[in-house]
Design an enzyme around this catalytic site. Sequence first.
Site, short mmCIF file in Angstrom:
data_model
loop_
_atom_site.label_atom_id
_atom_site.label_comp_id
_atom_site.label_asym_id
_atom_site.label_seq_id
_atom_site.Cartn_x
_atom_site.Cartn_y
_atom_site.Cartn_z
N LEU A 239 1.77 21.03 -54.72
CA LEU A 239 2.85 21.31 -53.78
C LEU A 239 3.27 20.05 -53.04
CD1 LEU A 239 4.50 23.70 -52.56
CD2 LEU A 239 2.73 23.87 -50.81
N ALA A 240 2.29 19.17 -52.80
CA ALA A 240 2.54 17.87 -52.16
C ALA A 240 1.44 16.92 -52.60
CB ALA A 240 2.57 18.01 -50.64
N GLN A 246 -4.19 15.94 -52.23
CA GLN A 246 -3.15 16.76 -52.86
C GLN A 246 -3.27 18.19 -52.38
OE1 GLN A 246 -2.73 14.39 -57.13
NE2 GLN A 246 -2.97 16.60 -57.14
N VAL A 247 -2.14 18.87 -52.33
CA VAL A 247 -2.09 20.26 -51.88
C VAL A 247 -1.63 21.12 -53.04
CG1 VAL A 247 -1.07 21.89 -50.25
CG2 VAL A 247 -1.61 19.56 -49.51
N ASP A 399 0.89 13.95 -35.10
CA ASP A 399 1.72 13.45 -36.21
C ASP A 399 2.79 14.49 -36.55
OD1 ASP A 399 2.60 11.75 -38.15
OD2 ASP A 399 1.09 12.29 -39.62
#
Length: 671
Positions: A239-240, A246-247, A399
């Site tokens: 997903l990202a 990593q997701v 963030d």
Amino acid sequence: MAILDVLLVVLLAIAGLLFLMLQSWLAATVVRRVVGVPIGWPRSIVVGFVMSVAMGFTVQYLFRAGTDQNTNGLNVAPSVAVLFLILAMGWIFALGVAALVFIEAAFPTGSLPTFSSFFTGGKARRQRSRRYTEILSIAVRHGLGSRLRGFGQAGLDEHEAKTARALRNALNEAGVTFVKLGQMLSTRRDLLPAVYIRELQTLQTNASPEPWEKIMAAAEEQLGRPLSEIFSEVDPTPLAAASVAQVHQAVLWDGTAVVLKVQRPGALAQVNLDTDIIIRLAKWLDKTTPWGSSLGVHELARGFATSLEEELDYTIELENMRTIEHALDAGTFAVTVPHAYEELSSERLLVMDRLPGRPVSSAGKILANLTDAERSALAATLLGVTLQQIISDGVFHGDLHAGNIFITPEGTLGLLDFGAVGRLDPGTQTALGMMLYSIDKNDAAGATDALIELLDRPEDLDVRVVERSLGQLLTRFRSGFRAGGSQKMFSELFALIIAHKFSVPAQIGAAFRALSTVEGTLMLIDPRMDLVTAARTEGSRLMSGRFSLGSLKDSLEQRLVSLVPLLNRLPRRMNKISEDLEHGRFSMNVRMLAHAADRRFLTGLFQQLVVAVLAGAAVLGAITLIVSNEGPLLTGEIHLYAVFGFALLFGGFVLGMRSLMLVFKRDDDED
């Protein structure tokens, strides 16, 4: 017999070597004691060994001189040879002290690799050397070698702009650790010029996806079992993808949609290697460049390494999520934090509910379908929850860029990625709130007091000048300004902080970073928003709640409870003071130099002065005796007084070396 002879020679050689080592150790011990400061044993042993060898040759030579065995050298009476031997051994010792002092001055203890390091850590050194070579080649390729030494010099705007671009490109190419370092530096407006801030703010941490096989193996290693036992399906397409993790989307067997945040294999080792290199480079810059020492880059690097280490530990992120989730549940803003599954998470794996919607960075269609009022309400909610976390809760998301903030299909907001979370103590929260409250009320004096409480106060601060400067700033921006113009106010506020030599504590810098980061996201949600005006209004609202009768009553009760013990003892103390005054017994005791550090400073200074005076007196007396040409003759040309003069000169020389070493040591302690 031959074997016995060889064995005897070997035993004698071993005994001689052991005696020499013992003698070297004793000489090193005495030298360390005379110098008066802790010096590394390896260099002391080496100097002691050289002294022992020199003494051995001297003893041999003077023995021959006292027994008339030097055919072409010195021959004296045995008593004179013994006297010369004592004097020579003293001077060998003095020269050993001098050698140790100069070695310590040139290469202080701890500045060189230890002896054992040459035999251990070879693999780490090779990895570090390869990474050094790679980083240096990147720096040279971008032309940083010649530019960094002129960093920060006034009047070189074009040079600074080129250096800033080169620094950004080099950090981006060097990898995730250096990108995060640049992102951290981009929030330190009190340290870096504006041109560097603008360039470093553009750094991103996107990366190419890791093959699914490696990510799956890493996730299963953290779980301790196959993914199929926990998840009914896992999407191998990320997903990202960032440089560290990593997701991936997944579904639990009960049908719950979740995401897996998996740390890349080898990411931790790479980050640890890079942070070690960053700390070493920062230490070198701190010593070799004027701007490095003035900015304190070594301490900055150490703080960055600690922060990044925490960010890579997902158990800390899990705890941060729960803390902020609890605070938001008790607050007034409808902001979602995904639920994390503690039983499935670990240091390198985080499993949490999938947040519906899209991140602000890619939610252009969703935002386009919202009315101006809805977008304004979303922006006000995001700013409100940010200020609530900073001022009221003391725990805030550090963030808040557009990729970490989701817009749900219901039109609400959600937060992601809690690796960078800041914490503020109650006093700092109050100071930040009072600053916003005073700005909203156009109270320059109150804003100045809050600013001084918030930052580290410099010496010789002229509070009145700060108040006037801040008052002029408030007057300029009192009526607000157009969208996006808040950047100018923040720049001028930081210019004021720098001009008056305030230093910004790390957590205050993190709060400023959160506000600076969230501004970009707010501009995407509502481009017409005036951040400073909205922040003033929201901050004033939050602080007004603290000034309500109920809050003031609770605060007063807390203070009164802390005063109860004092109030109980106050009548007895007042009675004693009045009796002492009545009978003339009242007195005040003032202890000079009550602080231990002051006593140590004066004691050390006095010792150094005494040693220097004694050394000077001894040297002057020695010179007088040496040049006097008086007293009985020991040999045809050497007077007894001259021998006494050289002995006294030895004492003065040793004392002088000790005094010099104390000067070097004091300078190191002050640095």
